[in-house]
Enzyme design. Structure first.
Site, short mmCIF file in Angstrom:
data_model
loop_
_atom_site.label_atom_id
_atom_site.label_comp_id
_atom_site.label_asym_id
_atom_site.label_seq_id
_atom_site.Cartn_x
_atom_site.Cartn_y
_atom_site.Cartn_z
N GLY A 1 -5.50 -5.08 -1.73
CA GLY A 1 -4.74 -4.48 -3.00
C GLY A 1 -4.18 -3.30 -2.67
N ASP B 1 -8.93 -11.48 11.09
CA ASP B 1 -9.02 -10.19 10.20
C ASP B 1 -10.38 -9.60 9.92
OD1 ASP B 1 -7.68 -8.40 8.22
OD2 ASP B 1 -9.23 -9.42 7.24
N LYS C 1 -5.97 -2.01 10.88
CA LYS C 1 -7.01 -2.50 11.25
C LYS C 1 -6.50 -3.31 12.72
CE LYS C 1 -6.13 -5.76 8.06
NZ LYS C 1 -6.19 -6.03 6.62
N LYS D 1 -12.14 -5.88 11.82
CA LYS D 1 -12.93 -5.00 11.06
C LYS D 1 -14.33 -4.74 11.32
CE LYS D 1 -10.30 -6.10 6.93
NZ LYS D 1 -10.19 -7.03 5.79
N VAL E 1 0.95 -1.26 0.20
CA VAL E 1 0.01 -0.15 0.18
C VAL E 1 0.80 1.35 -0.18
CG1 VAL E 1 -1.92 1.12 1.26
CG2 VAL E 1 -1.70 -1.42 1.35
P1 NDP Z 1 3.45 -4.56 3.91
O1 NDP Z 1 3.87 -5.60 4.62
O2 NDP Z 1 3.77 -4.82 2.31
O3 NDP Z 1 4.49 -3.32 4.14
C1 NDP Z 1 4.84 -2.73 5.11
C2 NDP Z 1 6.04 -1.80 4.99
O4 NDP Z 1 6.28 -1.32 6.31
C3 NDP Z 1 7.39 -2.20 4.37
O5 NDP Z 1 7.70 -1.25 3.71
C4 NDP Z 1 8.20 -2.34 5.73
O6 NDP Z 1 9.65 -1.91 5.52
C5 NDP Z 1 7.78 -1.21 6.53
N1 NDP Z 1 7.83 -1.47 8.01
C6 NDP Z 1 7.49 -2.57 8.78
N2 NDP Z 1 8.15 -2.60 10.09
C7 NDP Z 1 8.61 -1.45 9.98
C8 NDP Z 1 9.52 -0.87 10.96
N3 NDP Z 1 9.50 -1.56 12.30
N4 NDP Z 1 10.23 0.28 10.95
C9 NDP Z 1 9.92 0.90 9.76
N5 NDP Z 1 9.38 0.49 8.55
C10 NDP Z 1 8.56 -0.81 8.83
O7 NDP Z 1 2.10 -4.06 4.39
P2 NDP Z 1 0.81 -3.60 3.26
O8 NDP Z 1 1.36 -2.37 2.74
O9 NDP Z 1 0.21 -4.68 2.70
O10 NDP Z 1 -0.04 -3.20 4.58
C11 NDP Z 1 0.08 -1.90 5.22
C12 NDP Z 1 -1.10 -1.56 6.38
O11 NDP Z 1 -2.19 -1.47 5.60
C13 NDP Z 1 -1.26 -2.73 7.10
O12 NDP Z 1 -1.92 -2.12 8.27
C14 NDP Z 1 -2.51 -3.51 6.65
O13 NDP Z 1 -3.25 -4.22 7.47
C15 NDP Z 1 -3.10 -2.33 6.01
N6 NDP Z 1 -4.03 -2.87 4.77
C16 NDP Z 1 -3.51 -3.38 3.72
C17 NDP Z 1 -4.28 -3.99 2.62
C18 NDP Z 1 -3.77 -4.61 1.53
O14 NDP Z 1 -4.38 -5.10 0.51
N7 NDP Z 1 -2.27 -4.70 1.54
C19 NDP Z 1 -5.59 -3.51 2.76
C20 NDP Z 1 -6.17 -2.78 3.69
C21 NDP Z 1 -5.40 -2.35 4.74
P3 NDP Z 1 10.36 -2.96 4.39
O15 NDP Z 1 9.61 -2.69 3.08
O16 NDP Z 1 11.81 -2.24 4.34
O17 NDP Z 1 10.49 -4.36 5.07
N1 HSE Z 2 -5.96 -10.35 3.99
C1 HSE Z 2 -7.12 -9.17 4.12
C2 HSE Z 2 -8.39 -9.83 3.31
C3 HSE Z 2 -6.41 -7.67 3.16
O1 HSE Z 2 -8.10 -10.78 2.65
O2 HSE Z 2 -9.48 -9.01 3.06
C4 HSE Z 2 -7.46 -6.77 3.14
O3 HSE Z 2 -7.49 -6.16 4.61
#
Ligand code: NDP
Ligand code: HSE
Length: 457
Positions: A309, A202, A106, A206, A17
């Site tokens: 996504g 999850d 979440k 929500k 994201v």
């Molecule tokens: P990812 O696991 O893809 O990315 C997490 C990012 O955070 C990475 O860039 C990582 O760095 C960084 N990170 C993690 N821990 C640390 C730390 N201690 N210090 C600094 N940077 C850190 O997560 P997503 O993008 O999938 O999700 C992000 C948020 O959005 C979550 O809370 C998720 O629940 C929420 N969300 C996600 C959705 C989805 O479809 N993916 C949908 C709705 C909500 P590095 O890359 O260097 O490891």
């Molecule tokens: N794993 C979650 C899902 C991602 O399947 O809906 C979005 O929150």
């Protein structure tokens, strides 16, 4: 050319994201500035590994591992790291330094929402979280703002894309749960640990977030009754199809009146349920999400779209960023969360719904009357009953149900058996559990093969 003052934006996380948020912000910055009335300057992106490959190409000089310093330089902090710590500490630090915060976390909000919202209120800042439930679907703002003048009665949500994808594959393609989960994981829908998806954690997070907003009351995630999809069998999916239903994992949050005390409260639960194929939620396929809201004045509303996504979720995050930036331009304190109703969260035993119970019974004179008597003894009214000859070799694994014992133990090999599929009128979970217990203990019942709630009728 209008000269805007710049608002400084710090991004924590550049994963699925975060990387999309950064790319869209850099690409459409001028357009967003004109909508806000201020420039939106991305001043840095905190990650764990500045050298890691990203989903999109971003300027190297923006990356840092020093999240704490980055936070202190920002007007608005976007937290997209996920997890509880250090995300919680970083958000508190951001709010306490006067920054507004946008998050999609979440898990964190479901566990520590009250603490974070109180911290925001104390300093007059605001916490935005449209992406935390339903991904790209606008559902937080409609519940918080558009429906703030109404009384929400009930929310029925398909809020987990992975489980909806799996159940849809089992229904449409006859996939096994294991094969469908492997595909969902390969497509990137599932969490890193898919237990969070398939066991309903999850969706429960929500549900806690949506219930809090809809009923203006604190709803701890531990108070959400939770059952995942691992017990859903191919036979249940097939039987559902034959009866005009589809199996969906639903998050249900509703007003409930305690029949004994007359006290009004909230019940929140996540479990697989039978949904009529005529209900709008039955048309939600693949990894899509939908939230069906029943409100006193507005009637039925449905919000539908991509629940996950990177790019899709980035849309919700940027919408929050624009709101936060507009607030900075207008000035004044942030809008506090409304927790004024103080409704208690009631036990799931107080919930009333309909049920489909499948039994294998001894095919003998008087058995139907015995079964009907058991329902009647517990005050559960039968709506429909279908009887068919049980298969010669029992193909269906008998699952322990959420309602207790699975069966009496007599087997199809010992008797001529019949299959009964019974749908009840509305009854309390407590009465249904007692009915299932008595059925399972009765010698006429070989097994209680399945108990499913019927929702949305
Ligand atoms: P990812 O696991 O893809 O990315 C997490 C990012 O955070 C990475 O860039 C990582 O760095 C960084 N990170 C993690 N821990 C640390 C730390 N201690 N210090 C600094 N940077 C850190 O997560 P997503 O993008 O999938 O999700 C992000 C948020 O959005 C979550 O809370 C998720 O629940 C929420 N969300 C996600 C959705 C989805 O479809 N993916 C949908 C709705 C909500 P590095 O890359 O260097 O490891
Ligand atoms: N794993 C979650 C899902 C991602 O399947 O809906 C979005 O929150």
């Amino acid at each position: 050319m209008i000269e805007y003052r710049n608002l400084k934006i710090a991004l924590l996380g550049a994963g699925s994201v975060g990387s999309r948020v950064a790319a869209l912000l850099l690409e459409h910055g001028d357009e967003l500035a004109s909508r806000v009335g201020a420039g939106l300057e991305l001043v840095g992106i905190a990650v764990r590994d500045v050298e890691a490959e990203r989903d999109v190409t971003l300027p190297k000089e923006l990356f840092t591992t020093d999240a704490e310093s980055l936070i202190l330089s920002a007007d608005i902090v976007i937290e997209l790291m996920g997890g509880i710590e250090p995300a919680r500490s970083y958000i508190l630090k951001s709010l306490n330094s006067g920054a507004d915060v946008v998050t999609g976390n979440k898990a964190l909000l479901a566990l520590h929402g009250t603490e974070l919202f109180e911290a925001a209120e104390q300093v007059g800042a605001q916490l935005f979280y449209e992406a935390a439930a339903g991904g790209a679907i606008p559902i937080i703002r409609p519940l918080r703002d558009s429906l703030a003048g109404d009384r929400v009665q009930r929310i029925l949500g398909i809020v987990n894309g992975t489980t909806n994808f799996i159940l849809d594959r089992m229904d449409v393609d006859g996939d096994t749960l294991e094969d469908a989960l492997a595909t969902a994981t390969a497509l990137g829908y599932a969490e890193a640990d898919p237990t969070a998806d398939i066991e309903g954690f999850d969706a429960a997070q929500k549900a806690a977030i949506l219930a809090r907003l809809a009923f203006h009351s604190a709803v701890p995630v531990e108070a959400v009754s939770r059952e995942g999809i691992t017990g859903v069998t191919a036979a249940q999916v097939e039987r559902a199809r034959r009866s005009g239903y589809v199996v969906k994992l639903l998050a249900i949050c509703e007003r409930v009146v305690d029949p004994v005390t007359g006290e009004e409260g909230i019940a929140a639960r996540v479990h697989p349920a039978l949904v009529s194929r005529l209900h709008p939620l039955a048309a939600v396929h693949g990894a899509k999400n939908a939230v069906f809201v029943e409100a006193e004045a507005a009637g039925d509303l449905m919000f539908y779209g991509a629940g996950a996504g990177g790019l899709e979720t980035a849309s919700a995050v940027l919408g929050d960023l624009v709101s936060a930036a507009r607030r900075h331009v207008a000035g004044g304190p942030g809008v506090a969360e409304s927790l004024t109703a103080h409704l208690p969260v009631l036990d799931i035993g107080k919930v009333q719904t309909r049920y489909q119970i499948t039994l294998e019974v001894v095919d003998a004179t008087g058995v139907l009357a015995t079964i009907a008597g058991i329902f009647s003894d517990h005050g559960v009214s039968v709506e429909t009953l279908e009887q068919s000859a049980a298969p010669a070799a029992r193909p269906e694994t008998v699952q322990p149900t959420a309602f207790g014992a699975a069966g009496h133990g007599a087997t199809g090999a010992d008797h001529i058996t019949a299959t009964l599929v019974i749908v009840t009128h509305r009854a309390s979970e407590k009465s249904l559990a007692a009915t299932v217990g008595s059925l399972a203990a009765n010698p006429a019942v070989s097994s209680v093969t399945s108990v499913m709630r019927v929702e949305g009728a």
